[in-house]
Scaffold this active site. Structure first.
Site, short mmCIF file in Angstrom:
data_model
loop_
_atom_site.label_atom_id
_atom_site.label_comp_id
_atom_site.label_asym_id
_atom_site.label_seq_id
_atom_site.Cartn_x
_atom_site.Cartn_y
_atom_site.Cartn_z
N VAL A 105 -9.64 -3.39 0.56
CA VAL A 105 -10.08 -4.75 0.23
C VAL A 105 -9.97 -5.70 1.42
O VAL A 105 -9.12 -5.51 2.30
CB VAL A 105 -9.30 -5.32 -0.98
CG1 VAL A 105 -9.69 -4.63 -2.27
CG2 VAL A 105 -7.79 -5.23 -0.77
N ASP A 158 0.86 -1.18 0.00
CA ASP A 158 0.00 0.00 0.00
C ASP A 158 0.90 1.24 0.00
O ASP A 158 1.38 1.65 -1.05
CB ASP A 158 -0.91 -0.10 1.23
CG ASP A 158 -1.97 0.97 1.30
OD1 ASP A 158 -2.46 1.39 0.26
OD2 ASP A 158 -2.33 1.37 2.42
P1 5GP Z 1 1.87 -0.44 3.78
O1 5GP Z 1 2.93 -0.36 4.81
O2 5GP Z 1 2.36 -0.82 2.41
O3 5GP Z 1 1.04 0.82 3.75
O4 5GP Z 1 0.81 -1.47 4.29
C1 5GP Z 1 0.88 -2.80 4.14
C2 5GP Z 1 -0.13 -3.45 5.06
O5 5GP Z 1 -1.29 -2.64 5.24
C3 5GP Z 1 -0.63 -4.71 4.43
O6 5GP Z 1 0.20 -5.80 4.77
C4 5GP Z 1 -2.02 -4.82 4.99
O7 5GP Z 1 -1.98 -5.47 6.24
C5 5GP Z 1 -2.46 -3.39 5.22
N1 5GP Z 1 -3.33 -2.92 4.11
C6 5GP Z 1 -3.04 -2.01 3.17
N2 5GP Z 1 -4.07 -1.84 2.31
C7 5GP Z 1 -5.03 -2.68 2.72
C8 5GP Z 1 -6.34 -3.01 2.23
O8 5GP Z 1 -6.86 -2.50 1.22
N3 5GP Z 1 -7.02 -3.96 2.94
C9 5GP Z 1 -6.51 -4.56 4.05
N4 5GP Z 1 -7.28 -5.47 4.64
N5 5GP Z 1 -5.29 -4.29 4.52
C10 5GP Z 1 -4.55 -3.36 3.87
#
Ligand code: 5GP
Length: 180
Positions: free
Chosen positions: A153, A103
Protein backbone atom coordinates in the site's frame (compact mmCIF):
# COMPACT_ATOMS: atom_id res chain seq x y z
CA UNK A 1 -7.90 11.20 -9.15
CA UNK A 2 -5.13 8.58 -9.31
CA UNK A 3 -3.35 7.22 -12.36
CA UNK A 4 -2.63 3.65 -13.43
CA UNK A 5 0.00 3.27 -10.70
CA UNK A 6 -2.93 2.72 -8.31
CA UNK A 7 -4.94 -0.50 -8.41
CA UNK A 8 -7.62 0.66 -5.95
CA UNK A 9 -8.33 2.76 -2.88
CA UNK A 10 -8.11 0.45 0.12
CA UNK A 11 -8.93 2.86 2.97
CA UNK A 12 -10.52 6.16 1.99
CA UNK A 13 -9.53 9.44 3.60
CA UNK A 14 -12.99 9.60 5.20
CA UNK A 15 -12.60 6.14 6.75
CA UNK A 16 -9.11 7.07 7.95
CA UNK A 17 -10.37 10.30 9.55
CA UNK A 18 -13.13 8.43 11.40
CA UNK A 19 -10.75 5.76 12.72
CA UNK A 20 -8.05 8.27 13.71
CA UNK A 21 -10.65 10.20 15.74
CA UNK A 22 -11.62 6.97 17.54
CA UNK A 23 -7.98 6.08 18.22
CA UNK A 24 -7.31 9.57 19.59
CA UNK A 25 -10.30 9.23 21.88
CA UNK A 26 -9.17 5.83 23.11
CA UNK A 27 -5.63 7.07 23.81
CA UNK A 28 -6.97 10.18 25.58
CA UNK A 29 -9.10 7.98 27.85
CA UNK A 30 -6.31 5.47 28.53
CA UNK A 31 -3.92 8.25 29.54
CA UNK A 32 -6.38 10.58 31.31
CA UNK A 33 -4.40 13.09 33.44
CA UNK A 34 -1.06 11.65 32.32
CA UNK A 35 1.50 13.20 30.00
CA UNK A 36 2.21 11.37 26.76
CA UNK A 37 5.29 11.48 24.55
CA UNK A 38 4.25 10.62 21.02
CA UNK A 39 7.13 9.34 18.91
CA UNK A 40 6.77 9.57 15.15
CA UNK A 41 8.67 7.00 13.14
CA UNK A 42 9.88 8.81 10.05
CA UNK A 43 9.03 9.02 7.33
CA UNK A 44 5.99 6.82 6.74
CA UNK A 45 4.03 7.76 9.88
CA UNK A 46 4.25 11.53 9.41
CA UNK A 47 0.73 12.07 8.05
CA UNK A 48 -0.93 9.70 10.52
CA UNK A 49 1.09 11.28 13.34
CA UNK A 50 -0.01 14.82 12.49
CA UNK A 51 -3.67 13.76 12.46
CA UNK A 52 -3.47 11.52 15.52
CA UNK A 53 -1.83 14.07 17.80
CA UNK A 54 -4.62 16.53 17.07
CA UNK A 55 -7.19 13.88 17.99
CA UNK A 56 -5.69 13.47 21.49
CA UNK A 57 -6.66 15.77 24.34
CA UNK A 58 -4.37 16.15 27.31
CA UNK A 59 -0.64 16.85 27.60
CA UNK A 60 1.27 15.68 24.56
CA UNK A 61 4.94 16.08 23.70
CA UNK A 62 6.28 14.94 20.35
CA UNK A 63 9.58 13.55 19.15
CA UNK A 64 10.86 11.89 15.99
CA UNK A 65 12.93 8.81 15.25
CA UNK A 66 13.95 7.19 12.00
CA UNK A 67 14.97 3.60 11.46
CA UNK A 68 15.10 1.93 8.11
CA UNK A 69 14.62 -1.62 6.97
CA UNK A 70 13.56 -1.15 3.38
CA UNK A 71 15.55 -0.12 0.31
CA UNK A 72 14.02 1.09 -2.93
CA UNK A 73 11.85 -1.98 -3.35
CA UNK A 74 8.85 -3.62 -1.74
CA UNK A 75 10.71 -6.42 0.06
CA UNK A 76 12.33 -6.08 3.47
CA UNK A 77 16.08 -6.51 3.73
CA UNK A 78 15.69 -7.94 7.25
CA UNK A 79 18.20 -5.41 8.54
CA UNK A 80 17.26 -2.44 10.68
CA UNK A 81 19.42 0.60 11.21
CA UNK A 82 18.98 3.80 13.21
CA UNK A 83 18.94 6.79 10.88
CA UNK A 84 17.85 9.50 13.32
CA UNK A 85 17.58 9.22 17.11
CA UNK A 86 15.12 10.97 19.44
CA UNK A 87 15.98 14.52 20.51
CA UNK A 88 15.02 14.01 24.18
CA UNK A 89 15.50 11.27 26.80
CA UNK A 90 12.38 9.15 27.45
CA UNK A 91 13.28 7.83 30.90
CA UNK A 92 10.19 7.87 33.14
CA UNK A 93 7.86 9.00 30.33
CA UNK A 94 4.70 7.46 28.89
CA UNK A 95 5.80 6.81 25.34
CA UNK A 96 3.60 5.87 22.40
CA UNK A 97 5.44 4.98 19.22
CA UNK A 98 3.37 5.92 16.19
CA UNK A 99 4.02 3.76 13.12
CA UNK A 100 2.48 3.59 9.65
CA UNK A 101 2.35 -0.18 9.25
CA UNK A 102 3.46 -3.39 10.94
CA UNK A 103 4.51 -5.89 8.32
CA UNK A 104 7.10 -8.52 9.26
CA UNK A 105 7.36 -6.97 12.74
CA UNK A 106 11.15 -6.76 12.45
CA UNK A 107 11.39 -2.95 12.58
CA UNK A 108 9.20 -2.48 15.63
CA UNK A 109 10.70 -5.39 17.59
CA UNK A 110 14.07 -3.73 17.14
CA UNK A 111 12.73 -0.29 18.02
CA UNK A 112 10.76 -1.47 21.04
CA UNK A 113 13.80 -3.23 22.50
CA UNK A 114 15.97 -0.18 21.90
CA UNK A 115 13.49 2.21 23.54
CA UNK A 116 12.68 -0.07 26.50
CA UNK A 117 16.39 -0.05 27.39
CA UNK A 118 15.97 3.70 28.04
CA UNK A 119 13.50 2.94 30.86
CA UNK A 120 10.34 4.78 29.89
CA UNK A 121 7.50 4.63 32.44
CA UNK A 122 5.42 2.88 29.78
CA UNK A 123 5.79 2.08 26.09
CA UNK A 124 2.95 1.35 23.68
CA UNK A 125 2.80 0.91 19.92
CA UNK A 126 0.17 2.61 17.80
CA UNK A 127 -0.04 1.72 14.12
CA UNK A 128 -2.43 2.81 11.41
CA UNK A 129 -2.14 -0.45 9.46
CA UNK A 130 -1.29 -4.03 10.32
CA UNK A 131 -0.52 -6.95 8.00
CA UNK A 132 -0.59 -9.84 10.50
CA UNK A 133 -0.19 -12.51 7.79
CA UNK A 134 3.33 -11.26 6.99
CA UNK A 135 4.93 -11.59 10.44
CA UNK A 136 8.44 -13.02 10.69
CA UNK A 137 8.67 -12.28 14.42
CA UNK A 138 5.86 -12.28 16.97
CA UNK A 139 4.71 -8.72 17.44
CA UNK A 140 1.45 -7.00 18.32
CA UNK A 141 0.48 -3.35 18.19
CA UNK A 142 -1.38 -1.91 21.20
CA UNK A 143 -3.51 0.42 19.07
CA UNK A 144 -4.24 -0.75 15.52
CA UNK A 145 -6.21 1.27 12.98
CA UNK A 146 -6.91 -1.31 10.27
CA UNK A 147 -5.86 -4.90 9.62
CA UNK A 148 -5.15 -5.37 5.93
CA UNK A 149 -4.36 -8.22 3.55
CA UNK A 150 -0.94 -8.86 2.09
CA UNK A 151 -0.90 -6.08 -0.51
CA UNK A 152 1.63 -3.30 -0.93
CA UNK A 153 0.00 0.00 0.00
CA UNK A 154 0.94 3.62 -0.62
CA UNK A 155 -0.45 7.01 0.32
CA UNK A 156 -1.29 8.75 3.63
CA UNK A 157 2.48 8.82 4.32
CA UNK A 158 3.39 5.44 2.84
CA UNK A 159 5.68 5.43 -0.17
CA UNK A 160 6.88 3.45 -3.10
CA UNK A 161 10.50 4.47 -3.71
CA UNK A 162 9.81 7.79 -1.91
CA UNK A 163 6.87 8.62 -4.17
CA UNK A 164 3.11 8.79 -3.49
CA UNK A 165 3.34 9.65 0.22
CA UNK A 166 1.11 12.67 -0.34
CA UNK A 167 -1.86 10.71 -1.70
CA UNK A 168 -4.73 11.32 0.76
CA UNK A 169 -6.09 7.74 0.77
CA UNK A 170 -4.37 4.42 1.54
CA UNK A 171 -4.16 2.81 -1.89
CA UNK A 172 -3.04 -0.52 -3.30
CA UNK A 173 -0.13 -0.12 -5.68
CA UNK A 174 -0.52 -1.69 -9.13
CA UNK A 175 1.81 -4.70 -9.35
CA UNK A 176 3.06 -3.42 -12.75
CA UNK A 177 4.80 -0.57 -10.91
CA UNK A 178 7.21 -2.83 -9.07
CA UNK A 179 7.23 -5.69 -11.54
CA UNK A 180 8.43 -3.21 -14.17
P1 5GP B 1 8.43 -4.48 9.11
O1 5GP B 1 9.73 -4.35 9.79
O2 5GP B 1 7.25 -4.65 10.04
O3 5GP B 1 8.46 -5.54 8.05
O4 5GP B 1 8.24 -3.20 8.23
C1 5GP B 1 7.77 -2.02 8.65
C2 5GP B 1 8.08 -0.96 7.61
O5 5GP B 1 8.06 -1.50 6.29
C3 5GP B 1 7.00 0.06 7.62
O6 5GP B 1 7.29 1.08 8.55
C4 5GP B 1 7.01 0.55 6.19
O7 5GP B 1 7.96 1.57 6.04
C5 5GP B 1 7.45 -0.65 5.38
N1 5GP B 1 6.29 -1.33 4.77
C6 5GP B 1 5.78 -2.54 5.08
N2 5GP B 1 4.71 -2.84 4.33
C7 5GP B 1 4.52 -1.78 3.52
C8 5GP B 1 3.55 -1.47 2.51
O8 5GP B 1 2.60 -2.20 2.19
N3 5GP B 1 3.70 -0.25 1.91
C9 5GP B 1 4.70 0.61 2.22
N4 5GP B 1 4.73 1.76 1.55
N5 5GP B 1 5.61 0.35 3.16
C10 5GP B 1 5.53 -0.84 3.80
Amino acid sequence: MYGKEIKKILVSKEAIAKRVAEMGEQISNDYANQKITLVCTLRGACVFFADLMRAIHGDVEIDFIAVSSYGADTKTSGEVKMVKDLSEPIKGKNVIVVEDIIDTGVTLSYLKKLLLAREPKSLKICTLLDKPSRRKVTFEGDYVGFEIENEYVVGYGLDFDQQMRHYPDVCVLSPEVYEG
